[in-house]
Design a protein around this motif. Structure first.
Motif, PDB file in Angstrom:
ATOM      1  N   LEU A   1      35.968  55.997  34.435  1.00 32.01           N
ATOM      2  CA  LEU A   1      36.257  57.260  35.107  1.00 32.01           C
ATOM      3  C   LEU A   1      34.957  58.030  35.270  1.00 32.01           C
ATOM      4  O   LEU A   1      34.036  57.912  34.468  1.00 32.01           O
ATOM      5  N   GLY A   2      34.888  58.815  36.341  1.00 35.75           N
ATOM      6  CA  GLY A   2      33.656  59.520  36.654  1.00 35.75           C
ATOM      7  C   GLY A   2      32.771  58.775  37.632  1.00 35.75           C
ATOM      8  O   GLY A   2      31.739  59.296  38.057  1.00 35.75           O
ATOM      9  N   THR A   3      33.179  57.564  38.028  1.00 35.31           N
ATOM     10  CA  THR A   3      32.395  56.780  38.983  1.00 35.31           C
ATOM     11  C   THR A   3      32.649  57.271  40.409  1.00 35.31           C
ATOM     12  O   THR A   3      33.804  57.409  40.822  1.00 35.31           O
ATOM     13  N   PRO A   4      31.610  57.545  41.191  1.00 36.78           N
ATOM     14  CA  PRO A   4      31.811  57.971  42.583  1.00 36.78           C
ATOM     15  C   PRO A   4      32.383  56.842  43.440  1.00 36.78           C
ATOM     16  O   PRO A   4      32.183  55.659  43.148  1.00 36.78           O
ATOM     17  N   LEU A   5      33.081  57.214  44.494  1.00 41.12           N
ATOM     18  CA  LEU A   5      33.665  56.229  45.395  1.00 41.12           C
ATOM     19  C   LEU A   5      32.607  55.287  45.957  1.00 41.12           C
ATOM     20  O   LEU A   5      32.851  54.078  46.097  1.00 41.12           O
ATOM     21  N   ALA A   6      31.427  55.809  46.278  1.00 40.71           N
ATOM     22  CA  ALA A   6      30.373  54.952  46.836  1.00 40.71           C
ATOM     23  C   ALA A   6      30.012  53.830  45.870  1.00 40.71           C
ATOM     24  O   ALA A   6      29.757  52.689  46.288  1.00 40.71           O
ATOM     25  N   ASP A   7      29.992  54.133  44.574  1.00 41.37           N
ATOM     26  CA  ASP A   7      29.672  53.100  43.583  1.00 41.37           C
ATOM     27  C   ASP A   7      30.823  52.109  43.428  1.00 41.37           C
ATOM     28  O   ASP A   7      30.594  50.917  43.165  1.00 41.37           O
ATOM     29  N   LEU A   8      32.055  52.584  43.561  1.00 40.24           N
ATOM     30  CA  LEU A   8      33.198  51.673  43.518  1.00 40.24           C
ATOM     31  C   LEU A   8      33.114  50.666  44.669  1.00 40.24           C
ATOM     32  O   LEU A   8      33.318  49.465  44.473  1.00 40.24           O
ATOM     33  N   ILE A   9      32.797  51.168  45.874  1.00 43.19           N
ATOM     34  CA  ILE A   9      32.699  50.287  47.037  1.00 43.19           C
ATOM     35  C   ILE A   9      31.521  49.334  46.888  1.00 43.19           C
ATOM     36  O   ILE A   9      31.600  48.151  47.268  1.00 43.19           O
ATOM     37  N   GLU A  10      30.426  49.826  46.314  1.00 39.12           N
ATOM     38  CA  GLU A  10      29.271  48.949  46.108  1.00 39.12           C
ATOM     39  C   GLU A  10      29.627  47.801  45.168  1.00 39.12           C
ATOM     40  O   GLU A  10      29.156  46.672  45.344  1.00 39.12           O
ATOM     41  N   HIS A  11      30.465  48.084  44.173  1.00 39.02           N
ATOM     42  CA  HIS A  11      30.848  47.049  43.205  1.00 39.02           C
ATOM     43  C   HIS A  11      31.884  46.085  43.776  1.00 39.02           C
ATOM     44  O   HIS A  11      31.742  44.867  43.666  1.00 39.02           O
ATOM     45  N   TYR A  12      32.934  46.638  44.405  1.00 38.30           N
ATOM     46  CA  TYR A  12      34.062  45.816  44.846  1.00 38.30           C
ATOM     47  C   TYR A  12      33.986  45.369  46.307  1.00 38.30           C
ATOM     48  O   TYR A  12      34.541  44.329  46.667  1.00 38.30           O
ATOM     49  N   GLY A  13      33.373  46.170  47.141  1.00 37.68           N
ATOM     50  CA  GLY A  13      33.544  46.020  48.571  1.00 37.68           C
ATOM     51  C   GLY A  13      34.581  47.033  49.047  1.00 37.68           C
ATOM     52  O   GLY A  13      34.997  47.918  48.307  1.00 37.68           O
ATOM     53  N   GLN A  14      35.032  46.918  50.280  1.00 39.41           N
ATOM     54  CA  GLN A  14      35.983  47.873  50.836  1.00 39.41           C
ATOM     55  C   GLN A  14      37.344  47.764  50.140  1.00 39.41           C
ATOM     56  O   GLN A  14      37.786  46.670  49.777  1.00 39.41           O
TER      57      GLN A  14
ATOM     58  N   ASN B   1      35.818  62.842  45.486  1.00 37.95           N
ATOM     59  CA  ASN B   1      35.832  61.375  45.542  1.00 37.95           C
ATOM     60  C   ASN B   1      35.203  60.751  44.299  1.00 37.95           C
ATOM     61  O   ASN B   1      34.454  59.765  44.389  1.00 37.95           O
ATOM     62  N   ILE B   2      35.532  61.332  43.165  1.00 36.08           N
ATOM     63  CA  ILE B   2      35.116  60.798  41.868  1.00 36.08           C
ATOM     64  C   ILE B   2      36.360  60.265  41.160  1.00 36.08           C
ATOM     65  O   ILE B   2      37.416  60.908  41.155  1.00 36.08           O
ATOM     66  N   ALA B   3      36.244  59.088  40.538  1.00 40.33           N
ATOM     67  CA  ALA B   3      37.397  58.483  39.870  1.00 40.33           C
ATOM     68  C   ALA B   3      37.874  59.361  38.717  1.00 40.33           C
ATOM     69  O   ALA B   3      37.112  59.703  37.825  1.00 40.33           O
ATOM     70  N   LYS B   4      39.171  59.723  38.745  1.00 39.07           N
ATOM     71  CA  LYS B   4      39.733  60.564  37.690  1.00 39.07           C
ATOM     72  C   LYS B   4      40.929  59.909  36.995  1.00 39.07           C
ATOM     73  O   LYS B   4      41.461  60.450  36.025  1.00 39.07           O
ATOM     74  N   GLY B   5      41.370  58.764  37.491  1.00 40.21           N
ATOM     75  CA  GLY B   5      42.491  58.064  36.876  1.00 40.21           C
ATOM     76  C   GLY B   5      42.482  56.599  37.285  1.00 40.21           C
ATOM     77  O   GLY B   5      41.854  56.224  38.273  1.00 40.21           O
ATOM     78  N   PHE B   6      43.177  55.767  36.506  1.00 41.50           N
ATOM     79  CA  PHE B   6      43.241  54.328  36.774  1.00 41.50           C
ATOM     80  C   PHE B   6      44.641  53.923  37.222  1.00 41.50           C
ATOM     81  O   PHE B   6      45.648  54.427  36.708  1.00 41.50           O
ATOM     82  N   PHE B   7      44.700  52.979  38.146  1.00 37.73           N
ATOM     83  CA  PHE B   7      45.919  52.238  38.442  1.00 37.73           C
ATOM     84  C   PHE B   7      45.631  50.776  38.113  1.00 37.73           C
ATOM     85  O   PHE B   7      44.722  50.176  38.685  1.00 37.73           O
ATOM     86  N   VAL B   8      46.384  50.208  37.184  1.00 31.35           N
ATOM     87  CA  VAL B   8      46.112  48.845  36.722  1.00 31.35           C
ATOM     88  C   VAL B   8      47.232  47.925  37.189  1.00 31.35           C
ATOM     89  O   VAL B   8      48.401  48.127  36.838  1.00 31.35           O
ATOM     90  N   GLY B   9      46.862  46.935  37.980  1.00 35.11           N
ATOM     91  CA  GLY B   9      47.791  45.896  38.380  1.00 35.11           C
ATOM     92  C   GLY B   9      47.264  44.523  38.007  1.00 35.11           C
ATOM     93  O   GLY B   9      47.851  43.507  38.370  1.00 35.11           O
ATOM     94  N   ASN B  10      46.156  44.501  37.294  1.00 31.76           N
ATOM     95  CA  ASN B  10      45.455  43.269  36.938  1.00 31.76           C
ATOM     96  C   ASN B  10      45.814  42.860  35.507  1.00 31.76           C
ATOM     97  O   ASN B  10      45.494  43.582  34.565  1.00 31.76           O
ATOM     98  N   PRO B  11      46.448  41.722  35.300  1.00 35.01           N
ATOM     99  CA  PRO B  11      46.829  41.305  33.939  1.00 35.01           C
ATOM    100  C   PRO B  11      45.639  40.990  33.040  1.00 35.01           C
ATOM    101  O   PRO B  11      45.802  40.859  31.823  1.00 35.01           O
ATOM    102  N   GLU B  12      44.442  40.878  33.632  1.00 36.72           N
ATOM    103  CA  GLU B  12      43.251  40.620  32.826  1.00 36.72           C
ATOM    104  C   GLU B  12      42.701  41.893  32.186  1.00 36.72           C
ATOM    105  O   GLU B  12      41.898  41.821  31.254  1.00 36.72           O
ATOM    106  N   VAL B  13      43.114  43.040  32.675  1.00 34.06           N
ATOM    107  CA  VAL B  13      42.618  44.312  32.140  1.00 34.06           C
ATOM    108  C   VAL B  13      43.388  44.671  30.874  1.00 34.06           C
ATOM    109  O   VAL B  13      44.622  44.658  30.851  1.00 34.06           O
TER     110      VAL B  13
END
Length: 226
Positions: A109-122, A149-161
């Protein structure tokens, strides 16, 4: 907005959470321990031995000062190590706040959207949902964003998390046993039509959603509770 109970063709819809709970921001600032100041060069005095040769000696006062500085550095080292142990690092090598070490999402949490896109892609989903903007990557790693546009919460759908040792696919009973307390169980009739099991861990409200009360969890929503 994703359809209820058919989120990305995996029956993943965001568990009910009040939009008001997402207003609070989150900080991820880390404290860097102050480094000990470099000691000033000590002055030396030269005396002459009985045989006439020059001998360099430090005064007793200067020697005592050096010993005190050495003791201070030795006692300061454990404090610096304690600061380092206060957090871990994410996949990008960035510091992760201590209270997020139990949540293994790729970015904190606290990661900017630009950094999320840089890590994951669109993102594979980007829309307003339950009162906040939600971006989901690879149809399973989701982040709720604040107005900046700063991450403030998680949505988890990944069983690896892992979320404090709980995961997608576990039952409410298994989650209660792992977290050491019985959660608040209810049914969300208005939004997701899912059964909910709510726990409060560390600084977070964690909502586990399942299609039946004794069935496997299909999504986890995590927000700061304070």
């Amino acid at each position: 907005m994703p359809k209820r109970k058919s989120f990305y063709q995996k029956s993943l819809s965001v568990g009910v959470i009040s939009s008001a709970l997402f207003i609070a921001g989150c900080g991820t600032g880390d404290t860097i321990a102050d480094q000990p100041a470099e000691s000033e060069p000590t002055e030396v005095q030269t005396t002459t031995a009985s045989d006439g040769s020059g001998v360099t000696e430090e005064s007793e006062e200067e020697a005592a000062g050096e010993a005190a500085e050495t003791d201070e550095e030795e006692t300061q080292a454990p404090e610096e190590n304690a600061e380092a142990d206060a957090g871990t690092t994410d996949e990008e090598g960035e510091a992760v706040p201590a209270d997020q070490k139990g949540i293994t999402m790729p970015l904190p949490l606290g990661t900017p959207l630009a950094d999320l896109i840089e890590h994951y892609g669109q993102p594979t989903y980007d829309n307003y949902f339950l009162g906040s903007r939600l971006v989901v990557f690879n149809k399973e790693d989701g982040y709720f964003l604040d107005d900046d546009n700063i991450a403030k919460g998680f949505f988890v759908g990944n069983p690896e998390v892992s979320v404090f040792d709980t995961r997608i696919g576990m039952t409410f009973k298994e989650i209660d046993e792992i977290l050491g307390a019985k959660g608040e169980v209810g049914y969300d009739q208005s939004e997701t039509q899912y059964y909910l099991n709510i726990h409060y861990v560390e600084n977070y409200k964690i909502t586990y959603s399942a299609e039946t009360e004794d069935g496997p969890v299909v999504e986890i929503v995590i927000i700061r509770s304070k």
